[in-house]
Design an enzyme around this catalytic site. Structure first.
Site, PDB file in Angstrom:
ATOM      1  N   ASP A 135      32.636  51.274 -11.290  1.00 37.68           N
ATOM      2  CA  ASP A 135      32.664  50.691 -12.629  1.00 37.68           C
ATOM      3  C   ASP A 135      32.390  49.188 -12.590  1.00 37.68           C
ATOM      4  O   ASP A 135      32.787  48.510 -11.636  1.00 37.68           O
ATOM      5  CB  ASP A 135      34.033  50.960 -13.266  1.00 37.68           C
ATOM      6  CG  ASP A 135      34.008  50.767 -14.775  1.00 37.68           C
ATOM      7  OD1 ASP A 135      32.904  50.732 -15.351  1.00 37.68           O
ATOM      8  OD2 ASP A 135      35.089  50.631 -15.358  1.00 37.68           O
TER       9      ASP A 135
ATOM     10  N   HIS B 177      22.992  48.363 -13.593  1.00 33.84           N
ATOM     11  CA  HIS B 177      22.960  49.684 -12.953  1.00 33.84           C
ATOM     12  C   HIS B 177      22.063  49.669 -11.716  1.00 33.84           C
ATOM     13  O   HIS B 177      22.357  50.314 -10.716  1.00 33.84           O
ATOM     14  CB  HIS B 177      22.492  50.751 -13.944  1.00 33.84           C
ATOM     15  CG  HIS B 177      23.466  50.959 -15.080  1.00 33.84           C
ATOM     16  ND1 HIS B 177      24.814  51.121 -14.874  1.00 33.84           N
ATOM     17  CD2 HIS B 177      23.287  51.007 -16.431  1.00 33.84           C
ATOM     18  CE1 HIS B 177      25.427  51.269 -16.052  1.00 33.84           C
ATOM     19  NE2 HIS B 177      24.521  51.191 -16.999  1.00 33.84           N
TER      20      HIS B 177
ATOM     21  N   LEU C 260      27.522  62.088   7.363  1.00 36.20           N
ATOM     22  CA  LEU C 260      28.330  61.712   6.198  1.00 36.20           C
ATOM     23  C   LEU C 260      27.983  62.656   5.052  1.00 36.20           C
ATOM     24  O   LEU C 260      26.809  62.843   4.734  1.00 36.20           O
ATOM     25  CB  LEU C 260      28.022  60.271   5.762  1.00 36.20           C
ATOM     26  CG  LEU C 260      28.671  59.830   4.447  1.00 36.20           C
ATOM     27  CD1 LEU C 260      30.124  59.408   4.655  1.00 36.20           C
ATOM     28  CD2 LEU C 260      27.908  58.687   3.795  1.00 36.20           C
TER      29      LEU C 260
HETATM   30  C1  IPE Z   1      29.617  52.079 -14.385  1.00 36.60           C
HETATM   31  O1  IPE Z   1      29.397  50.826 -14.919  1.00 36.60           O
HETATM   32  C2  IPE Z   1      28.354  52.894 -14.222  1.00 36.60           C
HETATM   33  C3  IPE Z   1      28.188  54.032 -15.155  1.00 36.60           C
HETATM   34  C4  IPE Z   1      29.119  54.522 -15.944  1.00 36.60           C
HETATM   35  C5  IPE Z   1      26.876  54.668 -15.192  1.00 36.60           C
HETATM   36  P1  IPE Z   1      29.576  50.574 -16.466  1.00 36.60           P
HETATM   37  O2  IPE Z   1      28.268  50.790 -17.127  1.00 36.60           O
HETATM   38  O3  IPE Z   1      30.707  51.393 -17.011  1.00 36.60           O
HETATM   39  O4  IPE Z   1      29.950  49.039 -16.487  1.00 36.60           O
HETATM   40  P2  IPE Z   1      30.902  48.272 -17.527  1.00 36.60           P
HETATM   41  O5  IPE Z   1      32.232  48.985 -17.536  1.00 36.60           O
HETATM   42  O6  IPE Z   1      30.232  48.289 -18.845  1.00 36.60           O
HETATM   43  O7  IPE Z   1      30.996  46.895 -16.943  1.00 36.60           O
HETATM   44 MG    MG Z   2      32.661  51.003 -17.437  1.00 37.33          MG
END
Ligand code: IPE
Ligand code: MG
Length: 226
Positions: free
Chosen positions: A2, A19, A113
């Site tokens: 996250d 991402h 792994l």
């Molecule tokens: C996690 O990062 C990745 C996915 C859920 C695909 P987020 O997209 O939830 O990042 P924040 O929480 O908005 O910072």
């Molecule tokens: Mg998030």
């Protein structure tokens, strides 16, 4: 994993840039886990609930998965990683579905792994699909039968669950399997999670006393007799 969105927003970048950085962090984490002798790594990449995000972010994540499959799998296959994708597949774009299946076939003989990528996954989805499969097979709904029908039946329960990004919740991840997992919450945003963070997490795990419902005295006595 996250914190991708916040990582990007803090830099005035589109969320998708976060991402992409998150994918870099995953690549790094996989290598580090192999170096440290971790046998199984399970990551939460896309939840059953993430479909509710803005359309461009969802399609961006699907496209990122499709390109990641093409670009990363040959290298992972060479390095001895065995890939499993865990989650509901029918709702995914056809290209992604094919890519997932091909990646699993290409890495099926590996055992250095096990990398489980939870994609269109939810802990509740897994429990429901497992129960449905047990019922359809005419078996009793016992813990053992449900466990054997879970999408993660090919690996043991996790020892340690790390959530980055500062939130203190599981968000539908590994609900069944987390029964006795050690939980670790890190404020680090996932794209920044590095070797020092992983080593700190492993060191913290080593300090935990795992009792599995027993008393501390029992656990110490068992350890002494081993
Ligand atoms: C996690 O990062 C990745 C996915 C859920 C695909 P987020 O997209 O939830 O990042 P924040 O929480 O908005 O910072
Ligand atoms: Mg998030």
């Amino acid at each position: 994993m996250d914190g991708n969105g916040r990582w990007a927003t803090r830099r005035f970048l589109p969320r998708l840039a976060g991402h992409k950085k998150g994918l870099d962090a995953l690549r790094r984490c996989v290598r580090l886990c192999m170096e440290r002798g971790v046998a199984v790594l399970t990551v939460f990449a896309f939840s059953s609930e993430n479909w509710g995000r803005p359309q461009d972010e969802v399609s961006g994540l699907m496209a990122l998965m499709a390109t990641a499959l093409t670009r990363e799998v040959p290298e992972l296959a060479r390095e001895g990683v065995r890939l499993h994708f865990v989650g509901e597949r029918e709702s995914l774009p056809a290209k992604v579905q094919t890519g997932l299946a091909q990646a699993e076939v290409a890495t099926a003989a590996n055992d250095r792994l096990v990398l489980n990528i939870c994609f269109n996954y939810g802990g509740r989805w897994d429990m429901a699909q497992a129960a449905a499969r047990v019922a359809a097979a005419g078996q009793a709904l016992t813990e053992e039968n449900i466990n054997a029908a879970m999408a993660l039946a090919h690996v043991p329960d996790p020892d340690l669950i790390i959530r980055t990004g500062g939130e203190l919740r599981l968000s539908n991840f590994l609900l069944w399997q987390a029964a006795y997992a050690e939980l670790l919450f890190s404020d680090r945003l996932w794209p920044d999670f590095d070797a020092a963070d992983l080593d700190a997490a492993i060191a913290e795990f080593a300090r935990r006393e795992r009792r599995f419902g027993q008393t501390s005295a029992q656990v110490s006595a068992q350890a002494a007799s081993e």
